[in-house]
Write a protein that holds these residues in place. Sequence first.
Motif, short mmCIF file in Angstrom:
data_model
loop_
_atom_site.label_atom_id
_atom_site.label_comp_id
_atom_site.label_asym_id
_atom_site.label_seq_id
_atom_site.Cartn_x
_atom_site.Cartn_y
_atom_site.Cartn_z
N ILE B 217 0.84 -1.20 0.00
CA ILE B 217 0.00 0.00 0.00
C ILE B 217 0.87 1.26 0.00
CG2 ILE B 217 -1.98 1.14 1.11
CD1 ILE B 217 -2.72 -1.65 0.48
N GLY B 218 2.05 1.14 0.59
CA GLY B 218 2.95 2.29 0.65
C GLY B 218 3.72 2.49 -0.64
N GLY B 219 3.50 1.61 -1.58
CA GLY B 219 4.17 1.75 -2.87
C GLY B 219 5.68 1.61 -2.78
N GLY B 220 6.15 0.91 -1.76
CA GLY B 220 7.58 0.64 -1.64
C GLY B 220 8.39 1.77 -1.06
N THR B 221 7.72 2.89 -0.75
CA THR B 221 8.50 4.02 -0.23
C THR B 221 8.37 4.16 1.28
OG1 THR B 221 6.61 5.43 -0.73
CG2 THR B 221 8.40 5.39 -2.34
N THR B 222 7.29 3.64 1.85
CA THR B 222 7.11 3.77 3.30
C THR B 222 7.72 2.56 4.00
OG1 THR B 222 5.02 4.81 2.78
CG2 THR B 222 5.42 4.28 5.09
N ILE B 223 8.72 2.83 4.82
CA ILE B 223 9.44 1.74 5.49
C ILE B 223 9.06 1.70 6.96
CG2 ILE B 223 11.73 0.84 6.10
CD1 ILE B 223 11.46 0.76 3.20
N LEU B 224 8.60 0.54 7.44
CA LEU B 224 8.35 0.34 8.87
C LEU B 224 9.41 -0.59 9.43
CD1 LEU B 224 5.66 1.74 8.19
CD2 LEU B 224 4.50 0.07 9.62
N LEU B 225 9.38 -0.79 10.74
CA LEU B 225 10.38 -1.66 11.37
C LEU B 225 10.35 -3.06 10.78
CD1 LEU B 225 10.08 -0.63 15.14
CD2 LEU B 225 11.95 -0.13 13.56
N GLY B 226 9.13 -3.54 10.46
CA GLY B 226 9.00 -4.88 9.87
C GLY B 226 9.75 -4.99 8.55
N ASN B 227 9.59 -3.95 7.70
CA ASN B 227 10.30 -3.96 6.42
C ASN B 227 11.80 -4.00 6.61
OD1 ASN B 227 7.78 -1.99 6.25
ND2 ASN B 227 7.95 -3.16 4.34
N LEU B 228 12.24 -3.26 7.64
CA LEU B 228 13.67 -3.16 7.93
C LEU B 228 14.22 -4.54 8.34
CD1 LEU B 228 15.42 -0.72 7.74
CD2 LEU B 228 15.15 -0.34 10.19
N ILE B 229 13.51 -5.19 9.27
CA ILE B 229 13.96 -6.50 9.74
C ILE B 229 14.03 -7.48 8.56
CG2 ILE B 229 13.39 -8.50 11.17
CD1 ILE B 229 12.03 -6.60 13.14
N GLU B 230 12.97 -7.48 7.76
CA GLU B 230 12.90 -8.42 6.64
C GLU B 230 14.05 -8.19 5.66
OE1 GLU B 230 11.23 -9.49 2.53
OE2 GLU B 230 11.14 -7.46 3.34
N LYS B 231 14.28 -6.91 5.31
CA LYS B 231 15.34 -6.60 4.36
C LYS B 231 16.70 -7.01 4.89
CE LYS B 231 13.43 -3.42 1.20
NZ LYS B 231 12.20 -2.93 1.88
N GLU B 232 16.94 -6.66 6.17
CA GLU B 232 18.26 -6.89 6.75
C GLU B 232 18.57 -8.38 6.87
OE1 GLU B 232 20.62 -4.57 7.48
OE2 GLU B 232 19.26 -3.14 6.53
N ILE B 233 17.58 -9.17 7.31
CA ILE B 233 17.88 -10.59 7.54
C ILE B 233 18.12 -11.31 6.22
CG2 ILE B 233 15.49 -11.52 7.58
CD1 ILE B 233 17.75 -12.67 10.25
N PHE B 234 17.36 -10.96 5.17
CA PHE B 234 17.56 -11.67 3.90
C PHE B 234 18.72 -11.12 3.12
CE2 PHE B 234 13.18 -13.11 4.78
CZ PHE B 234 13.45 -14.47 4.77
N ARG B 235 19.26 -9.97 3.59
CA ARG B 235 20.48 -9.44 2.99
C ARG B 235 21.68 -10.11 3.66
NH1 ARG B 235 21.64 -3.21 3.63
NH2 ARG B 235 22.86 -4.21 5.25
N GLY B 236 21.38 -10.91 4.74
CA GLY B 236 22.46 -11.57 5.46
C GLY B 236 23.04 -10.71 6.55
#
Lengths: 265, 270, 342
Positions: B217-236
């Motif tokens: 819904i945020g069109g990929g621009t709105t980052i919440l803590l959940g998005n941060l955790i997800e990105k960081e863990i799968f980035r290794g």
Amino acid sequence: MKKNLYGSTLQVVLTIFTFAIVYLPILVIILISIHGSQYNYDSFKLTFRWYQEIINDQQLVDAIIVTLQIALLATTISTILGTAFAIGIHSLKKKNRVRMMVLNNVPVVNPDIVTGIMLFIIFRFFRMTFGFPTMLLAHIFFTLPFVILSVLPKLKQLDPNLFDAALDLGATKFQAIVRVIIPSIKIGMIAGALIAFTMSIDDFIISYFMKQGEFHNVSTLIYSRLAKRQISPTVFAYNSLVVVLTMGLMILFNRSNQTQKKVRG
Amino acid sequence: MKSLRRLIYPYIAWLTVLIIIPFLFIVLATISTFHIFNSYTFRFTFDSLRFLTDPIFLNAFKNSIKFAGITTVICLAVGYPVAYFFANIKSKNKTLYVALLIVPIWSNMIVRIIAWENVFKPVSILNLFNLSFDMIGSDIAIIIAMVSMYLPFMIFPIYAVLDKMDHGYIEASRDLGANSFQSFYKVTLPLSLGGIVSGIIMTLLPAMTAFALPERIGGGTTILLGNLIEKEIFRGSFSTAATVSFVVMIVMLGFFMLIVRFDKEGETLL
Amino acid sequence: MKKLIEIEGLTKSFDDTLVLKSINLYIRENEFITLLGPSGCGKTTLLRILAGFESKDAGIVKFDGNIIDDIPPHERPINTVFQKYALFPHLDVYNNIAFGLKLKKMPKDDIEKAVKEALKLVKLEGFESRNVKTLSGGQQQRVAIARAVVNKPRLLLLDEPLAALDLKLRQDMQYELKEMQRALGITFVFVTHDQEEALTMSDTVVVMNQGEILQIGTPQDIYNEPKNKFIASFIGESNIIPGIMLKDYLVKFEGYEFECVDKGFDDNAEIEVVLRPEDIELKPVNGGINGVVTDIIFKGVHYEIIVDVNGREYIIHSTDPQLVGNKVSLSFDKEDIHVMLR
């Protein structure tokens, strides 16, 4: 008592608002599932072709099977283990029981993403291969506390001597549990199982952390298709089927409940 | 029934392995070089804590508080009267009405998010009704979708408490001279606090850590803590993911204390 | 009669609180024995140890001459009627009563016969298919008794089984239980905090307080010759007056010397005298213990009259009313003076 007219009007308005905002996406999903075109929204064309195509979407069918397998297995295992654990927790003294319940409620309160991370960490730590077994373990993990939460109040309502009474009449501990305790807390177990099944079927976030390659349940499959922009209305058709089916079951269940009540007077 | 206490030992073992150990790992990863993927060196360091001052984190944190906070306030303001309404209707179909709020939850969450995404896109199924919105990326769209997702979770625990409440309390307070507002404010509300706390937790924490919803819904621009955790863990990037998770856990523990105060065994969580 | 149960030095504690302090007790076959005491005195714990639900810390418990420590509850020839009955909510009356017999794999026809008999015993014929949740308290009570006795135990334990019933029903059941015990020839161990229940039904009463046995005796013994102040005040109403045992058969209290039937105390021992309210007669003022009527309450069968004697209140039960303010003299027979150590 005089009715507070403003209060009750507000309540009705808010209740209507609630149903509207909660059901709007459901209506949109159903509408998309019976509209003939994926891209053209000029005029409505009724079709059931997306429903027929569910079976041709092998990936989706596989994911549905995985979802159902996981949900059924996790529910069965959680209900059996959860009941046993609840009986154990119930037999503790108050202080230890509260301690156990605090621990039990961690996965309930824990945001799914943190639960996902925790399980991901521990499974990685044990060098487990991600896939069906890890997803099953994860689903057992987050459904188990709900079974315990719904069985425990039923245990508390029992006569505290029920178990002893069974032993007194010649039952072994196992017989006393199976023949007396379990039939008396059946309703709590069924409720727990239903919650567990719902949670399992609906889960996305925790499953997302358990995924591996092309192994998907319905949620993770749809999410991965989203990223690749490959969403077809078959997904919506499948989802509509689930909603209509559960709503029907619920109304039927309510009916039979009421006739039962009438018969009993 | 004392002999049945043995039944909890496997559960204690299970919870230890799946909650306590990973929790310790997360704490360890936050304050040292500990790494589950490749752990060759170990020393205490607060490097990863520095991430907490990074604008990326601060922005996500601010967004989480903002969206989850507003959503929770709306859900409570709407949910309490609705729960009160459900608890007080005298109909044999009462449970069915409440159960009808569960049906949408049976529908897959991701599919519901896509449905909202559709609603807020200019070209969508709503065009059939000559309606068109262009709201992807807007705060309002995210909040509407969040309210739609989490409102039932606010209503259920409050309803459970209100439904069980002995009507005698209210009659007693009226008998003792309270008017209907006073009797609600001084009796009903305090007695339903347990349900309110559970409802807030069930709304606030998932909203704070949602990642699929803000992403779509945020069109990929709105980052919440959940998005941060997800990105960081799968980035290794294990340590940053752990640090963010640690922050979320602190918030969760705060609420947990609150719930233990009101309802020791968490009966309102169901 | 043969001793069915022998208990020696039985000790039990929960979390550092001693609930049974070295209990010694034996129970004879076919006896109706009552454990009487206030709540928390350890009587229920004693019962649960006999049934096998609790383990003991120390001491010996013998059944029929054999130590039964290692026999689990389901193998003991002992059955229990629980306080709130603990009927199985998911089973009907028939299946509740048949529960024990089914576990013993008794043939179906025999079970049916036994259940019928048990229902007849508790006067619930025709209740087989009733849901236990729809029964009244008294009926549930009867089902609970039938469910226990149908197994033909050697010993039946009853844990305050009448506590939840109303007065009238309780009195009827007291009588019926006594009858049942005679008819069945089973040893009954009955636990209660109600002294009237204990006195009405029992062959032997065991008075307990704070984990100790204070007195064992027939109901008459316990009532007439309470061993100490606690028992005297726990069993019925009584006037307890400090005094001195001058010598055998002569006691002094309230400034006067009285002849009595008690002996065996040290000369000039400090004692207490128990006078039951119904044993005191009020007479016009004479040379004895004099006092003033301060209150009178109508109790149905008798009046309860409070008399103030130099600041000490006496309770007297009498069928003759008195006016408040009347000056009276207390009179009693020497047999009614019960002396116990202070």
